[in-house]
Enzyme design. Structure first.
Site, PDB file in Angstrom:
ATOM      1  N   ASP A  65     -58.867  37.414  28.952  1.00  0.00           N
ATOM      2  CA  ASP A  65     -58.552  38.410  29.979  1.00  0.00           C
ATOM      3  C   ASP A  65     -57.392  39.312  29.570  1.00  0.00           C
ATOM      4  OD1 ASP A  65     -60.604  37.637  31.629  1.00  0.00           O
ATOM      5  OD2 ASP A  65     -59.365  36.308  32.867  1.00  0.00           O
ATOM      6  N   GLY A  66     -56.412  38.768  28.855  1.00  0.00           N
ATOM      7  CA  GLY A  66     -55.279  39.582  28.416  1.00  0.00           C
ATOM      8  C   GLY A  66     -55.714  40.716  27.508  1.00  0.00           C
ATOM      9  N   ASP A 165     -37.604  34.186  42.282  1.00  0.00           N
ATOM     10  CA  ASP A 165     -37.903  34.463  40.876  1.00  0.00           C
ATOM     11  C   ASP A 165     -38.475  35.848  40.666  1.00  0.00           C
ATOM     12  OD1 ASP A 165     -37.009  31.974  40.269  1.00  0.00           O
ATOM     13  OD2 ASP A 165     -38.956  31.133  39.706  1.00  0.00           O
ATOM     14  N   THR A 176     -56.476  37.190  41.422  1.00  0.00           N
ATOM     15  CA  THR A 176     -56.851  35.872  40.898  1.00  0.00           C
ATOM     16  C   THR A 176     -56.008  35.486  39.689  1.00  0.00           C
ATOM     17  OG1 THR A 176     -58.594  36.897  39.545  1.00  0.00           O
ATOM     18  CG2 THR A 176     -59.228  36.058  41.709  1.00  0.00           C
ATOM     19  N   ALA A 177     -54.938  36.232  39.436  1.00  0.00           N
ATOM     20  CA  ALA A 177     -54.076  35.951  38.281  1.00  0.00           C
ATOM     21  C   ALA A 177     -52.733  35.397  38.763  1.00  0.00           C
ATOM     22  CB  ALA A 177     -53.927  37.220  37.439  1.00  0.00           C
ATOM     23  N   SER A 179     -50.573  36.381  40.884  1.00  0.00           N
ATOM     24  CA  SER A 179     -50.380  36.381  42.332  1.00  0.00           C
ATOM     25  C   SER A 179     -50.944  35.123  42.973  1.00  0.00           C
ATOM     26  CB  SER A 179     -51.044  37.631  42.938  1.00  0.00           C
ATOM     27  OG  SER A 179     -50.968  37.599  44.340  1.00  0.00           O
ATOM     28  N   SER A 181     -51.362  32.224  41.538  1.00  0.00           N
ATOM     29  CA  SER A 181     -50.496  31.103  41.153  1.00  0.00           C
ATOM     30  C   SER A 181     -49.233  31.056  42.000  1.00  0.00           C
ATOM     31  CB  SER A 181     -50.116  31.213  39.672  1.00  0.00           C
ATOM     32  OG  SER A 181     -51.259  31.128  38.848  1.00  0.00           O
TER      33      SER A 181
END
Length: 271
Positions: A65-66, A165, A176-177, A179, A181
């Site tokens: 994905d990156g 943080d 779904t990335a 955010s 988590s």
């Protein structure tokens, strides 16, 4: 008539992806496509790519994905759809494996596909040059200790300050990335919105916000922090800096061959 041309993108530091790229170029040549690649890849391709001409029928990204996130800017530049070939661990954004690429080219040539538009964010620091991101804009603290304060303004209204943080501002694709988590909700495909999610906040007074896609947002840090877009292009921020975030005019168009159950995909990829 537009030339049949494919521009390829991958991470040159991943030998398996570079080997896959060579195979993909061989298949594209067999289908009659001229092939191009980013400058950083040309040393690996031994003369099997053609000169740049500014147009493209398709952009193909080989990787996780990156890598596909980084290829999005190339697809926007080329005004071409983007096809992801999975060489990564999760592969939310990819559509096929390398073994399916030959058949995918045939379907592309026959018009047997659909285009899935994905919203992007446009970010500026102090009103200067614009930068696009497909997943998210991330505000984080400097160093591993302490906290950063991030002040949030949405459509001119004070939405509060997050101490923790950091804050992640994401598209539906990015929901779904990082955010997710950080505890943010999943936004279903086809629903344009902007999501603001605090990262490990020190209080619970600021909760994740789902704002309208046309919202205009400003962010500033208390002290110092960093801004990164889709995990790259880190910029150091000081207290006087203002980062503006809005929906970009451009959309990335992903090439799709099948209808997938998005919710089953989440369970499958994250189990």
């Amino acid at each position: 008539m537009r030339e049949k041309r494919i521009d390829f993108f991958t991470n040159p530091r991943k030998p398996e992806a570079v080997n896959g790229l060579l195979e993909a170029i061989r298949l594209a040549h067999r289908h009659g496509y001229a092939c191009g690649a980013e400058e950083c890849l040309k040393g690996y391709l031994d003369g099997c790519i053609e000169a740049e001409n500014g147009t493209s029928s398709l952009v193909v990204a080989l990787g996780g994905d990156g890598t596909i996130l980084m290829a999005a800017s190339l697809a926007i530049q080329k005004k071409a759809p983007l096809l992801g070939i999975n060489f990564g661990r999760i592969g939310f954004l990819s559509e096929i494996s390398l073994s399916e690429f030959d058949a995918a080219l045939t379907r592309f040539e026959n018009g047997d596909y659909r285009l899935e538009p994905r919203m992007m964010l446009c970010c500026t620091v102090n009103g200067e040059s614009e930068h696009l991101c497909l997943n998210d804009a991330l505000f984080t603290k400097v160093g591993s200790s302490g906290v950063v304060g991030v002040h949030v303004e949405i459509d001119g209204a004070d939405a509060g300050t997050v101490f923790g943080d950091g804050v992640v501002v994401s598209t539906p694709t990015g929901s779904t990335a990082y955010s997710m988590s950080a505890g943010g909700p999943v936004i279903a495909p086809g629903l344009d919105a902007i999501l603001v999610t605090p990262i490990c906040p020190h209080t619970f007074s600021f909760r994740p916000i789902v704002a309208a896609a046309d919202a205009r947002m400003n962010f500033s840090v208390k002290g110092e922090g960093f801004l990164s877009l889709d995990g790259v292009n880190a910029v150091k921020l000081t207290e006087n800096d203002v980062v503006s975030v809005r929906r970009a005019e451009e959309y990335v168009r992903f090439l799709r061959f099948t209808e997938k159950n998005f919710y089953a995909l989440i369970r499958e990829k994250l189990s």
